[in-house]
Scaffold this motif. Structure first.
Motif, PDB file in Angstrom:
ATOM      1  N   LEU A  91      35.766  34.519   9.576  1.00  0.00           N
ATOM      2  CA  LEU A  91      35.912  34.541  11.276  1.00  0.00           C
ATOM      3  C   LEU A  91      35.912  33.192  11.607  1.00  0.00           C
ATOM      4  N   LYS A  92      35.952  32.066  10.678  1.00  0.00           N
ATOM      5  CA  LYS A  92      35.881  30.680  11.466  1.00  0.00           C
ATOM      6  C   LYS A  92      34.656  30.478  12.090  1.00  0.00           C
ATOM      7  N   ILE A  93      33.612  30.868  11.809  1.00  0.00           N
ATOM      8  CA  ILE A  93      32.455  30.725  12.686  1.00  0.00           C
ATOM      9  C   ILE A  93      31.579  29.599  12.031  1.00  0.00           C
ATOM     10  N   GLU A  94      31.494  28.579  12.439  1.00  0.00           N
ATOM     11  CA  GLU A  94      30.914  27.462  12.184  1.00  0.00           C
ATOM     12  C   GLU A  94      29.339  27.236  12.012  1.00  0.00           C
ATOM     13  N   ARG A  95      28.732  27.850  13.337  1.00  0.00           N
ATOM     14  CA  ARG A  95      27.298  27.887  13.129  1.00  0.00           C
ATOM     15  C   ARG A  95      26.923  29.153  14.021  1.00  0.00           C
ATOM     16  N   ALA A  96      25.888  29.965  13.678  1.00  0.00           N
ATOM     17  CA  ALA A  96      25.389  31.196  14.434  1.00  0.00           C
ATOM     18  C   ALA A  96      23.986  31.311  14.421  1.00  0.00           C
ATOM     19  N   VAL A  97      23.650  32.302  15.258  1.00  0.00           N
ATOM     20  CA  VAL A  97      22.117  32.585  15.072  1.00  0.00           C
ATOM     21  C   VAL A  97      22.345  33.677  13.899  1.00  0.00           C
ATOM     22  N   VAL A  98      21.449  33.761  12.999  1.00  0.00           N
ATOM     23  CA  VAL A  98      21.404  35.007  12.185  1.00  0.00           C
ATOM     24  C   VAL A  98      20.344  35.576  12.085  1.00  0.00           C
ATOM     25  N   GLY A  99      20.282  36.798  12.088  1.00  0.00           N
ATOM     26  CA  GLY A  99      18.840  37.621  11.806  1.00  0.00           C
ATOM     27  C   GLY A  99      19.204  39.032  11.215  1.00  0.00           C
ATOM     28  N   GLY A 100      18.227  39.705  11.040  1.00  0.00           N
ATOM     29  CA  GLY A 100      18.266  41.017  10.473  1.00  0.00           C
ATOM     30  C   GLY A 100      16.740  41.438  10.005  1.00  0.00           C
ATOM     31  N   TYR A 101      16.888  42.457   8.947  1.00  0.00           N
ATOM     32  CA  TYR A 101      15.711  42.970   8.587  1.00  0.00           C
ATOM     33  C   TYR A 101      15.941  43.615   7.207  1.00  0.00           C
ATOM     34  N   ASP A 102      15.005  43.800   6.294  1.00  0.00           N
ATOM     35  CA  ASP A 102      15.180  44.522   4.936  1.00  0.00           C
ATOM     36  C   ASP A 102      16.704  43.696   4.222  1.00  0.00           C
ATOM     37  N   TRP A 103      17.599  44.348   3.968  1.00  0.00           N
ATOM     38  CA  TRP A 103      18.572  43.558   3.120  1.00  0.00           C
ATOM     39  C   TRP A 103      19.406  42.777   3.990  1.00  0.00           C
ATOM     40  N   GLY A 104      19.548  43.163   5.346  1.00  0.00           N
ATOM     41  CA  GLY A 104      20.415  42.194   6.220  1.00  0.00           C
ATOM     42  C   GLY A 104      19.487  40.996   6.413  1.00  0.00           C
ATOM     43  N   GLY A 105      17.953  40.874   6.714  1.00  0.00           N
ATOM     44  CA  GLY A 105      17.215  39.941   6.983  1.00  0.00           C
ATOM     45  C   GLY A 105      17.203  39.059   5.581  1.00  0.00           C
ATOM     46  N   ARG A 106      17.417  39.544   4.333  1.00  0.00           N
ATOM     47  CA  ARG A 106      17.372  38.789   3.204  1.00  0.00           C
ATOM     48  C   ARG A 106      18.772  38.109   3.139  1.00  0.00           C
ATOM     49  N   ALA A 107      19.931  38.446   3.611  1.00  0.00           N
ATOM     50  CA  ALA A 107      21.035  37.792   3.635  1.00  0.00           C
ATOM     51  C   ALA A 107      20.685  36.548   4.789  1.00  0.00           C
ATOM     52  N   ALA A 108      20.517  36.837   5.513  1.00  0.00           N
ATOM     53  CA  ALA A 108      20.144  35.760   6.720  1.00  0.00           C
ATOM     54  C   ALA A 108      19.137  34.759   6.461  1.00  0.00           C
ATOM     55  N   CYS A 109      18.246  35.076   5.696  1.00  0.00           N
ATOM     56  CA  CYS A 109      17.418  33.948   5.048  1.00  0.00           C
ATOM     57  C   CYS A 109      17.753  33.361   4.118  1.00  0.00           C
ATOM     58  N   ILE A 110      18.849  33.934   3.115  1.00  0.00           N
ATOM     59  CA  ILE A 110      19.552  33.307   2.121  1.00  0.00           C
ATOM     60  C   ILE A 110      20.514  32.101   2.868  1.00  0.00           C
ATOM     61  N   VAL A 111      21.298  32.506   3.718  1.00  0.00           N
ATOM     62  CA  VAL A 111      22.084  31.535   4.278  1.00  0.00           C
ATOM     63  C   VAL A 111      21.367  30.549   5.025  1.00  0.00           C
ATOM     64  N   SER A 112      20.413  30.666   5.482  1.00  0.00           N
ATOM     65  CA  SER A 112      19.430  29.695   6.254  1.00  0.00           C
ATOM     66  C   SER A 112      18.774  28.786   5.473  1.00  0.00           C
ATOM     67  N   VAL A 113      18.396  29.115   4.164  1.00  0.00           N
ATOM     68  CA  VAL A 113      17.792  27.886   3.247  1.00  0.00           C
ATOM     69  C   VAL A 113      18.947  27.426   2.435  1.00  0.00           C
ATOM     70  N   LEU A 114      20.058  27.865   1.985  1.00  0.00           N
ATOM     71  CA  LEU A 114      21.137  27.309   1.504  1.00  0.00           C
ATOM     72  C   LEU A 114      22.254  26.660   2.188  1.00  0.00           C
ATOM     73  N   HIS A 115      22.276  26.979   3.242  1.00  0.00           N
ATOM     74  CA  HIS A 115      23.344  26.395   4.220  1.00  0.00           C
ATOM     75  C   HIS A 115      22.734  26.506   5.588  1.00  0.00           C
ATOM     76  N   PRO A 116      21.651  25.652   5.873  1.00  0.00           N
ATOM     77  CA  PRO A 116      21.007  25.447   7.159  1.00  0.00           C
ATOM     78  C   PRO A 116      21.995  24.818   8.017  1.00  0.00           C
ATOM     79  N   GLU A 117      23.116  23.980   7.813  1.00  0.00           N
ATOM     80  CA  GLU A 117      24.041  23.615   8.738  1.00  0.00           C
ATOM     81  C   GLU A 117      24.735  24.609   9.434  1.00  0.00           C
ATOM     82  N   ARG A 118      24.956  25.746   8.850  1.00  0.00           N
ATOM     83  CA  ARG A 118      25.498  26.878   9.529  1.00  0.00           C
ATOM     84  C   ARG A 118      24.839  27.833  10.341  1.00  0.00           C
ATOM     85  N   VAL A 119      23.353  27.597  10.542  1.00  0.00           N
ATOM     86  CA  VAL A 119      22.489  28.531  11.310  1.00  0.00           C
ATOM     87  C   VAL A 119      21.736  27.535  12.467  1.00  0.00           C
ATOM     88  N   VAL A 120      22.074  28.281  13.632  1.00  0.00           N
ATOM     89  CA  VAL A 120      21.413  27.691  14.700  1.00  0.00           C
ATOM     90  C   VAL A 120      20.137  28.255  14.547  1.00  0.00           C
TER      91      VAL A 120
END
Length: 296
Positions: A91-120
Motif C-alpha cells: 500500500l506504499k505506507i512508509e510509516r504508520a501507527v500500528v497496533g493490535g492484540y493477540d496475533w495482531g499485536g504480535r505482528a505489530a510488535c515484530i515490525v516495531s522491533v525489526l523495522h522501527p523506522e516504519r512505525v510512528v
C-alpha cells in the motif's frame, strides 16, 4: 462495508479501509479467534480524528488467501510480522501507527522491533507479544497453565479434528472464557465467525500453536526473522501497552515494562477481557491518539 484487497508475494490480503486516503496511516490487527470486526467501533472514532485506519484479515481468516497451494500454511510469529510489513509495502505506507492484540499485536510488535523506522507508535494489547520459543517449555503457574488448555489441545490430532469439525463452537467457548464480563450477543459473534470458514484457518491455527512450543518446523522463508526474534529485542518506538483486568487468558503484563525503551505507558481497562478494542473501543482509540501525540 465492502472490503478491499492487496497483493503481496505470499497473500491476497483483504482489509477494511476507514477514513480519508490522505489521513495519517493507522494499521490495527486482530487476534485469534477474532477478526476485523474487533475494530468496528474503534476505527470510525479514529477516522473522525483524521486517521486512515486499515484493518486486515490475518492469514487464514476471512477473505485473505494464500496465492500458491505449495506455501506452508504457517501461523508462526515471523510470518505474521512479515505479512504486516508486506501489507505496508504493497500500500506504499512508509510509516504508520500500528497496533493490535493477540496475533495482531504480535505482528505489530515484530515490525516495531525489526523495522522501527516504519512505525510512528505502537499500541499493544498484552504488551510484549513476541514469543520466547526457546523457553516455551518452562512451566507457568497452575492457573495460567489451566488457561492455556486450548494450546495443548491443538498440539494433538484430536484437537485438530475438533477445531475442524466445530470452529465456531470452540471460538465461542474461548470468547466466553477470555472475556467473562463482555456480554456479546449472537449477532456480534456471527459477524466474526464467518471469518473462521477460511479454508486455511485450521492449518494456520494448528501450526501457530505447535510452532510456538517448537513442536513443528517453521517456514524456511521466515527463518532469518525467527532468529532475530529469538534474541528478544527491545521495543524502542513510543508504546502504550494495554491489559484488561478481567482477561481470562493473560494474567497481566506489568512485568513486561523492562522490554520497552523510551516512551512507554501501561493502561488497564477496567472490566475488559482479552478482546480489548471491541470491548472498549473508545478507550482503545484514545490510546492510539495518545501514542501518536507522544511520538510527535
Amino acid at each position: 462495508m465492502q472490503y478491499k484487497s492487496v497483493t503481496t508475494e505470499v497473500l491476497e490480503i483483504a482489509y477494511l479501509d476507514y477514513g480519508a486516503r490522505d489521513g495519517w496511516p493507522c494499521i490495527m490487527g486482530h487476534g485469534f479467534p477474532y477478526d476485523v470486526n474487533a475494530y468496528a467501533e474503534a476505527a470510525p472514532i479514529l477516522a473522525q480524528a483524521g486517521a486512515r485506519v486499515l484493518v486486515p484479515w490475518l492469514r487464514g481468516y476471512g477473505p485473505t488467501r494464500f496465492r500458491f497451494p505449495q506455501t506452508l500454511r504457517s501461523g508462526e510469529q515471523a510470518a505474521l510480522g512479515a505479512d504486516l510489513l508486506a501489507f505496508m509495502d504493497a500500500l506504499k505506507i512508509e510509516r504508520a501507527v500500528v497496533g493490535g492484540y493477540d496475533w495482531g499485536g504480535r505482528a505489530a510488535c515484530i515490525v516495531s522491533v525489526l523495522h522501527p523506522e516504519r512505525v510512528v507508535g505502537l499500541v499493544s494489547g498484552n504488551s510484549y507479544n513476541i514469543q520466547n520459543i526457546a523457553r516455551a517449555m518452562e512451566p507457568a503457574s497452575p492457573p495460567h497453565e489451566a488457561a492455556l488448555w486450548y494450546q495443548y489441545f491443538f498440539h494433538n490430532e484430536r484437537g485438530r479434528r475438533a477445531l475442524e469439525r466445530n470452529r465456531r463452537g470452540f471460538a465461542r467457548q474461548l470468547w466466553t472464557m477470555w472475556s467473562p464480563k463482555w456480554q456479546f450477543d449472537d449477532a456480534t459473534f456471527d459477524r466474526s465467525a464467518v471469518s473462521f470458514d477460511n479454508p486455511d484457518f485450521v492449518d494456520v491455527v494448528i501450526h501457530s500453536y505447535r510452532h510456538r512450543f517448537a513442536l513443528v518446523e517453521g517456514d524456511p522463508a521466515y527463518a532469518a526473522i525467527e532468529a532475530k526474534l529469538a534474541a528478544q529485542p527491545q521495543v524502542r518506538v513510543p508504546t502504550i501497552a494495554i491489559d484488561g483486568d478481567s482477561d481470562g487468558v493473560i494474567p497481566g503484563t506489568a512485568h513486561h515494562a523492562e522490554k520497552f525503551e523510551g516512551f512507554y505507558q501501561r493502561r488497564v481497562f477496567a472490566g475488559a477481557g482479552h478482546n480489548l478494542p471491541q470491548e472498549r473501543p473508545a478507550e482503545w482509540a484514545q490510546a492510539v491518539l495518545d501514542v501518536r501525540k507522544a511520538a510527535s
